[in-house]
Design a protein around this motif. Structure first.
Motif, PDB file in Angstrom:
ATOM      1  N   ASP A 110     -15.433  19.795 -12.359  1.00 52.92           N
ATOM      2  CA  ASP A 110     -15.528  19.799 -11.070  1.00 52.92           C
ATOM      3  C   ASP A 110     -15.218  19.777  -9.857  1.00 52.92           C
ATOM      4  O   ASP A 110     -13.643  19.506  -8.755  1.00 52.92           O
ATOM      5  CB  ASP A 110     -13.903  20.125 -11.581  1.00 52.92           C
ATOM      6  CG  ASP A 110     -12.113  20.057 -11.863  1.00 52.92           C
ATOM      7  OD1 ASP A 110     -12.326  18.926 -11.351  1.00 52.92           O
ATOM      8  OD2 ASP A 110     -11.394  21.213 -11.546  1.00 52.92           O
ATOM      9  N   SER A 111     -16.036  19.509  -9.070  1.00 52.09           N
ATOM     10  CA  SER A 111     -16.573  20.426  -8.194  1.00 52.09           C
ATOM     11  C   SER A 111     -17.844  19.856  -7.574  1.00 52.09           C
ATOM     12  O   SER A 111     -19.082  19.633  -8.863  1.00 52.09           O
ATOM     13  CB  SER A 111     -16.259  21.140  -7.462  1.00 52.09           C
ATOM     14  OG  SER A 111     -17.167  22.472  -8.229  1.00 52.09           O
ATOM     15  N   ASN A 112     -18.668  19.361  -6.338  1.00 53.19           N
ATOM     16  CA  ASN A 112     -19.886  19.305  -6.017  1.00 53.19           C
ATOM     17  C   ASN A 112     -20.678  20.103  -4.994  1.00 53.19           C
ATOM     18  O   ASN A 112     -20.324  19.528  -3.882  1.00 53.19           O
ATOM     19  CB  ASN A 112     -20.036  17.987  -5.428  1.00 53.19           C
ATOM     20  CG  ASN A 112     -21.337  17.335  -5.613  1.00 53.19           C
ATOM     21  OD1 ASN A 112     -22.061  18.097  -6.185  1.00 53.19           O
ATOM     22  ND2 ASN A 112     -21.664  16.570  -4.704  1.00 53.19           N
ATOM     23  N   PHE A 113     -20.425  21.577  -4.871  1.00 52.12           N
ATOM     24  CA  PHE A 113     -20.750  22.569  -3.793  1.00 52.12           C
ATOM     25  C   PHE A 113     -21.998  22.923  -4.686  1.00 52.12           C
ATOM     26  O   PHE A 113     -22.434  23.240  -5.339  1.00 52.12           O
ATOM     27  CB  PHE A 113     -20.110  23.770  -3.975  1.00 52.12           C
ATOM     28  CG  PHE A 113     -18.481  23.299  -2.937  1.00 52.12           C
ATOM     29  CD1 PHE A 113     -17.579  22.451  -3.013  1.00 52.12           C
ATOM     30  CD2 PHE A 113     -17.011  23.441  -4.519  1.00 52.12           C
ATOM     31  CE1 PHE A 113     -16.724  21.643  -2.504  1.00 52.12           C
ATOM     32  CE2 PHE A 113     -16.181  23.644  -4.348  1.00 52.12           C
ATOM     33  CZ  PHE A 113     -15.434  22.414  -3.060  1.00 52.12           C
ATOM     34  N   GLY A 114     -22.821  23.644  -4.195  1.00 54.21           N
ATOM     35  CA  GLY A 114     -23.858  24.536  -4.589  1.00 54.21           C
ATOM     36  C   GLY A 114     -23.596  25.845  -5.673  1.00 54.21           C
ATOM     37  O   GLY A 114     -24.632  25.896  -6.710  1.00 54.21           O
ATOM     38  N   THR A 115     -22.835  26.156  -6.022  1.00 54.13           N
ATOM     39  CA  THR A 115     -22.468  26.894  -6.851  1.00 54.13           C
ATOM     40  C   THR A 115     -21.125  26.021  -7.600  1.00 54.13           C
ATOM     41  O   THR A 115     -21.388  26.804  -9.362  1.00 54.13           O
ATOM     42  CB  THR A 115     -20.573  27.739  -6.261  1.00 54.13           C
ATOM     43  OG1 THR A 115     -19.960  27.214  -5.745  1.00 54.13           O
ATOM     44  CG2 THR A 115     -21.447  28.603  -5.444  1.00 54.13           C
ATOM     45  N   SER A 116     -21.079  24.928  -7.833  1.00 57.92           N
ATOM     46  CA  SER A 116     -20.979  23.917  -9.370  1.00 57.92           C
ATOM     47  C   SER A 116     -21.909  23.675 -10.364  1.00 57.92           C
ATOM     48  O   SER A 116     -23.696  23.789 -10.129  1.00 57.92           O
ATOM     49  CB  SER A 116     -20.320  22.976  -9.292  1.00 57.92           C
ATOM     50  OG  SER A 116     -19.679  22.503  -7.786  1.00 57.92           O
ATOM     51  N   ASN A 141      -5.097  24.903 -23.632  1.00 56.43           N
ATOM     52  CA  ASN A 141      -5.170  23.585 -23.363  1.00 56.43           C
ATOM     53  C   ASN A 141      -6.686  22.920 -23.002  1.00 56.43           C
ATOM     54  O   ASN A 141      -7.127  21.765 -23.056  1.00 56.43           O
ATOM     55  CB  ASN A 141      -4.677  23.181 -22.105  1.00 56.43           C
ATOM     56  CG  ASN A 141      -3.235  23.687 -22.402  1.00 56.43           C
ATOM     57  OD1 ASN A 141      -2.492  23.602 -22.875  1.00 56.43           O
ATOM     58  ND2 ASN A 141      -2.344  24.027 -21.013  1.00 56.43           N
ATOM     59  N   ASN A 142      -7.624  23.744 -24.278  1.00 53.29           N
ATOM     60  CA  ASN A 142      -8.231  23.240 -24.685  1.00 53.29           C
ATOM     61  C   ASN A 142      -9.797  23.135 -23.689  1.00 53.29           C
ATOM     62  O   ASN A 142     -10.554  22.618 -23.251  1.00 53.29           O
ATOM     63  CB  ASN A 142      -8.656  22.115 -25.201  1.00 53.29           C
ATOM     64  CG  ASN A 142     -10.144  21.268 -26.371  1.00 53.29           C
ATOM     65  OD1 ASN A 142     -10.862  22.666 -26.008  1.00 53.29           O
ATOM     66  ND2 ASN A 142     -10.501  20.159 -26.262  1.00 53.29           N
ATOM     67  N   TYR A 143      -9.719  23.580 -22.542  1.00 55.03           N
ATOM     68  CA  TYR A 143     -10.569  24.272 -21.089  1.00 55.03           C
ATOM     69  C   TYR A 143     -10.797  23.102 -20.174  1.00 55.03           C
ATOM     70  O   TYR A 143     -11.840  22.177 -20.161  1.00 55.03           O
ATOM     71  CB  TYR A 143     -12.039  24.423 -21.460  1.00 55.03           C
ATOM     72  CG  TYR A 143     -12.281  25.425 -22.090  1.00 55.03           C
ATOM     73  CD1 TYR A 143     -11.997  27.093 -20.701  1.00 55.03           C
ATOM     74  CD2 TYR A 143     -11.942  26.220 -23.682  1.00 55.03           C
ATOM     75  CE1 TYR A 143     -12.618  28.115 -22.038  1.00 55.03           C
ATOM     76  CE2 TYR A 143     -11.577  27.717 -24.176  1.00 55.03           C
ATOM     77  CZ  TYR A 143     -11.781  28.673 -23.012  1.00 55.03           C
ATOM     78  OH  TYR A 143     -11.666  29.825 -23.422  1.00 55.03           O
ATOM     79  N   PRO A 144      -9.578  22.390 -19.948  1.00 48.21           N
ATOM     80  CA  PRO A 144      -9.305  21.026 -18.902  1.00 48.21           C
ATOM     81  C   PRO A 144      -9.731  21.745 -17.931  1.00 48.21           C
ATOM     82  O   PRO A 144     -10.318  22.733 -17.570  1.00 48.21           O
ATOM     83  CB  PRO A 144      -8.210  20.401 -19.234  1.00 48.21           C
ATOM     84  CG  PRO A 144      -7.423  22.129 -19.224  1.00 48.21           C
ATOM     85  CD  PRO A 144      -8.300  22.089 -20.212  1.00 48.21           C
ATOM     86  N   THR A 145     -10.199  20.484 -16.996  1.00 44.00           N
ATOM     87  CA  THR A 145     -10.628  20.557 -15.825  1.00 44.00           C
ATOM     88  C   THR A 145      -9.350  21.589 -14.837  1.00 44.00           C
ATOM     89  O   THR A 145      -8.401  20.775 -15.045  1.00 44.00           O
ATOM     90  CB  THR A 145     -10.932  19.262 -14.895  1.00 44.00           C
ATOM     91  OG1 THR A 145      -9.933  18.646 -14.677  1.00 44.00           O
ATOM     92  CG2 THR A 145     -12.485  19.219 -15.622  1.00 44.00           C
ATOM     93  N   ILE A 146      -9.828  22.237 -13.976  1.00 42.17           N
ATOM     94  CA  ILE A 146      -8.245  22.585 -12.338  1.00 42.17           C
ATOM     95  C   ILE A 146      -7.835  21.179 -11.880  1.00 42.17           C
ATOM     96  O   ILE A 146      -6.607  21.694 -12.541  1.00 42.17           O
ATOM     97  CB  ILE A 146      -9.117  23.827 -11.746  1.00 42.17           C
ATOM     98  CG1 ILE A 146     -10.241  24.675 -12.442  1.00 42.17           C
ATOM     99  CG2 ILE A 146      -8.401  24.113 -10.606  1.00 42.17           C
ATOM    100  CD1 ILE A 146      -8.994  25.664 -13.326  1.00 42.17           C
ATOM    101  N   SER A 147      -8.836  20.440 -11.726  1.00 34.91           N
ATOM    102  CA  SER A 147      -8.025  19.740 -11.361  1.00 34.91           C
ATOM    103  C   SER A 147      -6.729  18.818 -11.985  1.00 34.91           C
ATOM    104  O   SER A 147      -5.876  18.434 -12.061  1.00 34.91           O
ATOM    105  CB  SER A 147      -9.017  18.232 -11.329  1.00 34.91           C
ATOM    106  OG  SER A 147      -9.757  18.607  -9.863  1.00 34.91           O
TER     107      SER A 147
END
Length: 536
Positions: A110-116, A141-147
């Protein structure tokens, strides 16, 4: 932590007559065949079910943690990696949204950071109160993305406020919630205001008909991301109030109860036992069923409502407040469909599974447990379950969104209180934590800090406090309504909390703190990281 009376005295009431109630409810507990396995066990370690989950989760988490470490710096070892956990504190929707942003910053989907990618390497995840709302919404909800949660569930729900479930369809939702309360009463259980409170929260946090009424905490074990061991093991905490002694609120050394998809109970010496979550609500004596077993008492909305129940802080004024227009009156009107309001309606009531159980000396004489918000003992970060030796956690990422200051930001006092209580409880894995005065004077309250860096016998705590990097994130705990722009702004600020303001060097420093627990050789850059972030 709470401006309680503002929380409880806002919002107009939606009153629904019993005549408008739909005839069907999926909320009530229902009879079930008792399992062949014991319903209660002594807390000598984690359950066999949790142990099996962690045994299957560990290699998956280690591979993903290793991938993230290699992405950060090819010189990091990927052998013998530690168990990493994440906690999200209490703090209402403020904590839910900031906590969501932190997870988004760590989630490689769900992201493209250094921490992702770090989230994929976690073994455990815990939450209480607002953090429990977040974890319940994620796991339920079965671990969807935060987005996806932000777009499809939270943004429209939070814009409508807690007291307006389903927006324009609120009258029908209130009619259904009334049916749910009446159904629980008809099943032989006395509902309290925590029942409609949890139902209202579920309309904001869970998908599915009637605000996800079919979602049970134990049913998470059947969701695909859980059965494939792709996600960290979830734990939600709550506290018990000894109402028989006249207490209204839990003391600082209150027993900390934990809910997981498999078990409910406590490692604390006064309880020292666990029961199967699926069969919560069953009437037991000395661990044996008195008249068969029940299921469906572990409704996820009821449990997330339990972990955030602050109504007990009204204490003896509770029935009087219920006559004043506001949330308490709103909830009490639903309860009045079943019985006259008393002070016991402040609590989440659970038939005590440890009744007459010899190993649970503190509560063995109680027919019911009266549970409240997991942060009321001034331990607003759910760390105790992860400090247990049997869980073998090595690193805990602590996202603290407490409202310790007048501006609704943390000052380290909650973490310090946990340190003090851990010493008294003999939980020796907790690293040294300074008092809040040191947090403030050294700036630990506004930036990441690593505690326990240089002691291999302690857990390393990576402290990630809420700070207003890009958005005024010190929103009041009692705030029940967020505009779409506020929801987005808070989540984006949570990304900043998780990445230390998108620092280009912070991912390396996170990795250094994690790999240091392996005892393996570290890249040269770690020396600077430890100088910057390590306490002592």
């Amino acid at each position: 932590m709470y401006n309680l009376f503002s929380l409880l005295l806002v919002c107009g009431a939606h009153l629904v007559s019993a005549a408008a109630v739909p005839p069907v409810s999926g909320y009530a507990p229902r009879p079930a065949t008792c399992p062949n396995t014991p319903l209660v066990r002594t807390a000598t370690g984690i359950s066999s079910s949790e142990s099996a989950y962690i045994a299957a989760r560990k290699p998956i988490a280690s591979v993903d943690l290793g991938k993230w470490l290699q992405k950060v710096n090819k010189n990091f070892t990927t052998a013998n990696l530690p168990n990493v956990a994440l906690t999200t504190s209490g703090g209402g929707l403020r904590s839910l949204l900031i906590g969501a942003g932190v997870v988004q910053a760590f989630d490689g989907r769900d992201s493209n950071f250094g921490t992702s990618g770090l989230y994929q390497g976690l073994t455990y995840q815990a939450g209480l109160s607002g953090g429990g709302w977040f974890l319940s919404s994620l796991a339920g909800n079965n671990y969807p993305t935060i987005s996806s949660l932000e777009t499809n569930l939270w943004t429209p729900a939070f814009a409508e406020s807690l007291v307006d479930p389903a927006g324009a369809a609120a009258p029908a939702a209130y009619a259904q919630i009334t049916a749910d309360i009446l159904a629980k009463q008809a099943a032989g259980y006395t509902p309290t205001v925590v029942d409609p409170y949890g139902r209202l929260l579920s309309y904001q946090l869970l998908y599915g008909p009637d605000g996800g009424v079919a979602d049970e905490l134990s049913s998470i074990t059947g969701l695909s991301n859980f059965t494939s061991h792709n996600v960290p093991f979830p734990i939600i905490t709550a506290l018990n109030v000894e109402t028989a002694t006249g207490e209204c609120t839990p003391p600082s050394n209150s027993v900390i109860y934990e809910f997981s998809p498999y078990e409910f109970g406590s490692f604390d010496s006064g309880v020292n036992a666990f029961t199967q979550t699926k069969y919560l609500g069953s009437l037991l004596s000395n661990g044996k069923p008195i008249k068969g077993c029940e299921t469906n008492y572990d409704n996820l909305g009821f449990i997330l409502g339990t972990s955030s129940d602050v109504f007990n802080e009204l204490c003896t004024t509770f029935p009087a407040v219920a006559s004043t227009p506001g949330l308490v009156a709103n909830l009490s009107a639903l309860i009045n469909e079943t019985h006259a309001l008393t002070t016991m309606d402040e609590y989440a009531i659970y038939p005590n599974p440890f009744y007459n159980y010899a190993h649970s000396s503190l509560v063995s004489g109680q027919k019911n447990l009266t549970l409240v918000d997991g942060g009321e003992s001034l331990q607003n970060n759910p760390l105790f379950p992860l400090l247990q030796p049997s869980r073998s956690v090595n690193i805990i990422l602590v996202n603290d969104n407490s409202a310790d200051t007048s501006a609704n930001f943390p000052d380290g006092s909650e973490l310090y209180q946990t340190y003090m209580q851990a010493q008294m409880a003999g939980l020796t894995k907790m690293p040294v934590i300074p008092p809040s005065s040191t947090f403030v004077s050294e700036g630990y309250n506004i930036r990441p800090t690593f505690f326990g860096c240089n002691d291999a016998s302690k857990i390393t705590i990576i402290y990630l406090p809420n700070h207003n990097y890009t958005f005024p994130s010190g929103e009041p705990t009692e705030k029940l309504e967020y505009t779409p722009a506020e929801t987005s702004g808070m989540i984006m600020n949570g990304q900043q909390v998780g990445t230390y303001g998108m620092s280009s060097t912070f991912p390396t420093c996170l990795a250094c703190a994690i790999v240091k627990k392996t005892g393996e050789k570290l890249p040269a850059a770690c020396a600077s990281c430890f100088n910057t972030f390590c306490y002592n």
